[in-house]
Design a protein around this motif. Structure first.
Motif, PDB file in Angstrom:
ATOM      1  N   PHE A 163      -4.730   2.452   6.439  1.00 22.28           N
ATOM      2  CA  PHE A 163      -3.268   2.484   6.396  1.00 22.28           C
ATOM      3  C   PHE A 163      -2.699   1.698   7.570  1.00 22.28           C
ATOM      4  O   PHE A 163      -2.729   2.154   8.723  1.00 22.28           O
ATOM      5  N   LEU A 164      -2.179   0.513   7.285  1.00 22.57           N
ATOM      6  CA  LEU A 164      -1.793  -0.443   8.326  1.00 22.57           C
ATOM      7  C   LEU A 164      -0.320  -0.295   8.695  1.00 22.57           C
ATOM      8  O   LEU A 164       0.532  -1.069   8.275  1.00 22.57           O
ATOM      9  N   SER A 165      -0.024   0.685   9.533  1.00 28.29           N
ATOM     10  CA  SER A 165       1.368   0.923   9.910  1.00 28.29           C
ATOM     11  C   SER A 165       1.941  -0.251  10.690  1.00 28.29           C
ATOM     12  O   SER A 165       3.126  -0.596  10.552  1.00 28.29           O
ATOM     13  N   ALA A 166       1.119  -0.907  11.496  1.00 26.46           N
ATOM     14  CA  ALA A 166       1.606  -2.061  12.265  1.00 26.46           C
ATOM     15  C   ALA A 166       1.978  -3.212  11.340  1.00 26.46           C
ATOM     16  O   ALA A 166       2.975  -3.914  11.562  1.00 26.46           O
TER      17      ALA A 166
ATOM     18  N   LEU B  70       7.558   4.573   2.287  1.00 24.48           N
ATOM     19  CA  LEU B  70       6.701   3.398   2.128  1.00 24.48           C
ATOM     20  C   LEU B  70       5.897   3.073   3.387  1.00 24.48           C
ATOM     21  O   LEU B  70       5.018   2.211   3.344  1.00 24.48           O
ATOM     22  N   ARG B  71       6.191   3.758   4.470  1.00 25.79           N
ATOM     23  CA  ARG B  71       5.467   3.494   5.722  1.00 25.79           C
ATOM     24  C   ARG B  71       4.068   4.105   5.628  1.00 25.79           C
ATOM     25  O   ARG B  71       3.925   5.319   5.493  1.00 25.79           O
ATOM     26  N   PRO B  72       3.008   3.291   5.700  1.00 22.08           N
ATOM     27  CA  PRO B  72       1.653   3.856   5.627  1.00 22.08           C
ATOM     28  C   PRO B  72       1.335   4.593   6.927  1.00 22.08           C
ATOM     29  O   PRO B  72       1.493   4.046   8.016  1.00 22.08           O
ATOM     30  N   ASP B  73       0.922   5.830   6.811  1.00 17.90           N
ATOM     31  CA  ASP B  73       0.714   6.685   7.982  1.00 17.90           C
ATOM     32  C   ASP B  73      -0.767   7.015   8.131  1.00 17.90           C
ATOM     33  O   ASP B  73      -1.343   7.705   7.277  1.00 17.90           O
ATOM     34  N   PRO B  74      -1.420   6.556   9.193  1.00 23.40           N
ATOM     35  CA  PRO B  74      -2.835   6.885   9.385  1.00 23.40           C
ATOM     36  C   PRO B  74      -3.118   8.383   9.395  1.00 23.40           C
ATOM     37  O   PRO B  74      -4.223   8.811   9.060  1.00 23.40           O
ATOM     38  N   ASP B  75      -2.112   9.201   9.759  1.00 23.20           N
ATOM     39  CA  ASP B  75      -2.323  10.653   9.732  1.00 23.20           C
ATOM     40  C   ASP B  75      -2.604  11.152   8.319  1.00 23.20           C
ATOM     41  O   ASP B  75      -3.254  12.187   8.142  1.00 23.20           O
ATOM     42  N   ASP B  76      -2.107  10.438   7.305  1.00 23.86           N
ATOM     43  CA  ASP B  76      -2.395  10.834   5.925  1.00 23.86           C
ATOM     44  C   ASP B  76      -3.892  10.758   5.634  1.00 23.86           C
ATOM     45  O   ASP B  76      -4.401  11.510   4.790  1.00 23.86           O
ATOM     46  N   ALA B  77      -4.571   9.850   6.308  1.00 24.09           N
ATOM     47  CA  ALA B  77      -6.014   9.738   6.091  1.00 24.09           C
ATOM     48  C   ALA B  77      -6.732  11.011   6.525  1.00 24.09           C
ATOM     49  O   ALA B  77      -7.738  11.404   5.919  1.00 24.09           O
ATOM     50  N   ASP B  78      -6.209  11.674   7.553  1.00 19.75           N
ATOM     51  CA  ASP B  78      -6.822  12.923   7.997  1.00 19.75           C
ATOM     52  C   ASP B  78      -6.707  13.987   6.910  1.00 19.75           C
ATOM     53  O   ASP B  78      -7.651  14.737   6.648  1.00 19.75           O
TER      54      ASP B  78
END
Length: 357
Positions: free
Chosen positions: A339-342, A305-313
């Protein structure tokens, strides 16, 4: 405590489970929420209703949230995802006739993605030489994980989606009928629609998404980007309810009850045993083959469930491979910002511990 009413749109897929559980098991109510879940018929409807605030939040394809934020695909609707809703859960299914063709042409074990892709390439070449129309494959939306998984599979056989194989968008609940009618030859979609096609006797599963990419990014809980800033309490309350649902959903003893929740007519409208089998990682393959078991076929744990900005890549790379964009550094920065991981770390306090994987 004042109760906050939230309208949340979803598509009928197993990966809407945490929203359903948040409502049906009382986790939302415990957070002071009255959660109204509205089943939608297409991802475009869902996106557009979120954009005009007919929905407060939505079960959303991660790539669709990025595309809307970038303004590609005809709609500009900046979105943000303070949490994901799952990872994995997709599969590729062919009609029984096409699977039989694939089996005859395969040089090796079809469980090998390279073997199946090369067999498909041979099928494509034979059809072209015989003057037959190209095969038609479907995915659930113009910007989806499923398109990019299809592209990865086809590339192993030297094929391109949209060139060697026709592409069509078919919303998830319509995939079985589209396969049965001959409108499409195969599709990539999330659970339970591959299993539903096999159970209906019209399809055969070729491969699971995890055969191509394990821990693959999939659905997110999307909000309008401005609402994440404007309504932090609503974001936090819904996020906390989903995290509690996640803890509950990771206990196999709850799978039968979870399947019952998902099977209702306003949810997936499919038999509970079919859904429960999927939750246990059981995939019916069709074409006379034995069932397959995949450990953690669809993930609902905290790390999923953790949104990961690397997925955007990866999403942007998929969009580029599919010929949808020519990426730029600015595009990458905007996409990663969806993707707001913070924000997830703020929603997920330490006391909400998840079961160990």
């Amino acid at each position: 405590m004042t109760t906050l009413h939230l309208r949340v749109g979803f598509m009928p897929l197993v990966d809407c489970a945490l929203l359903v559980l948040a409502k049906d098991e009382g986790f939302a109510e415990a957070e002071g929420l009255h959660l109204e879940l509205i089943r939608e018929v297409s991802w475009s409807n869902l996106r557009d209703k979120l954009n005009v605030r007919l929905f407060d939040a939505a079960h959303m394809l991660g790539p669709a949230a990025i595309a809307a934020t970038l303004g590609i695909g005809g709609v500009k609707a900046p979105m943000a995802a303070p949490m994901a809703l799952n990872r994995d859960g997709a599969a590729i299914t062919l009609s029984l006739r096409r699977f039989e063709d694939l089996s005859r042409l395969a040089e090796g074990d079809l469980a090998d993605t390279g073997v199946s892709a090369r067999a498909l390439a041979a099928m494509v070449a034979r059809r072209k030489a015989s003057g037959l129309p190209p095969l038609t494959f479907a995915a659930v939306f113009g910007f989806s994980t499923h398109i990019y998984l299809l592209c990865e599979w086809l590339a192993k056989g030297g094929l391109k989606l949209g060139e060697d194989v026709r592409f069509e968008v078919v919303p998830p609940p319509q995939t079985v009928e589209a396969l049965a009618s001959g409108r499409i030859d195969g599709f990539c979609a999330g659970a339970p629609w591959n299993s539903a096609a096999v159970a209906a006797g019209v399809g055969a599963l070729v491969l699971a998404g995890i055969d191509l990419r394990r821990n693959c990014h999939d659905k997110v809980l999307a909000w309008r980007a401005d609402d994440v800033q404007r309504r932090p309490a609503a974001v936090a309350k819904l996020g906390a309810a989903i995290l509690k649902a996640s803890t509950w959903a990771c206990n196999p003893e709850n799978f039968a009850r979870m399947a019952q929740h998902l099977s209702g007519p306003e949810r997936l409208a499919l038999p509970a045993p079919l859904i429960e089998r999927i939750l246990h990682g059981g995939l019916i393959q069709g074409a006379g083959r034995p069932p397959r078991t995949v450990e953690r076929f669809i993930r609902f744990d905290r790390e999923a469930l953790r949104p990961d900005p690397d997925d955007a890549d990866w999403v942007l790379a998929g969009m580029e491979h599919a010929g949808q964009i020519v990426p730029t550094p600015q595009m990458r920065e905007i996409a990663r910002g969806v993707f707001l991981s913070a924000a997830f770390e703020g929603i997920a306090p330490a006391e909400l511990k998840m079961p160990k994987n």
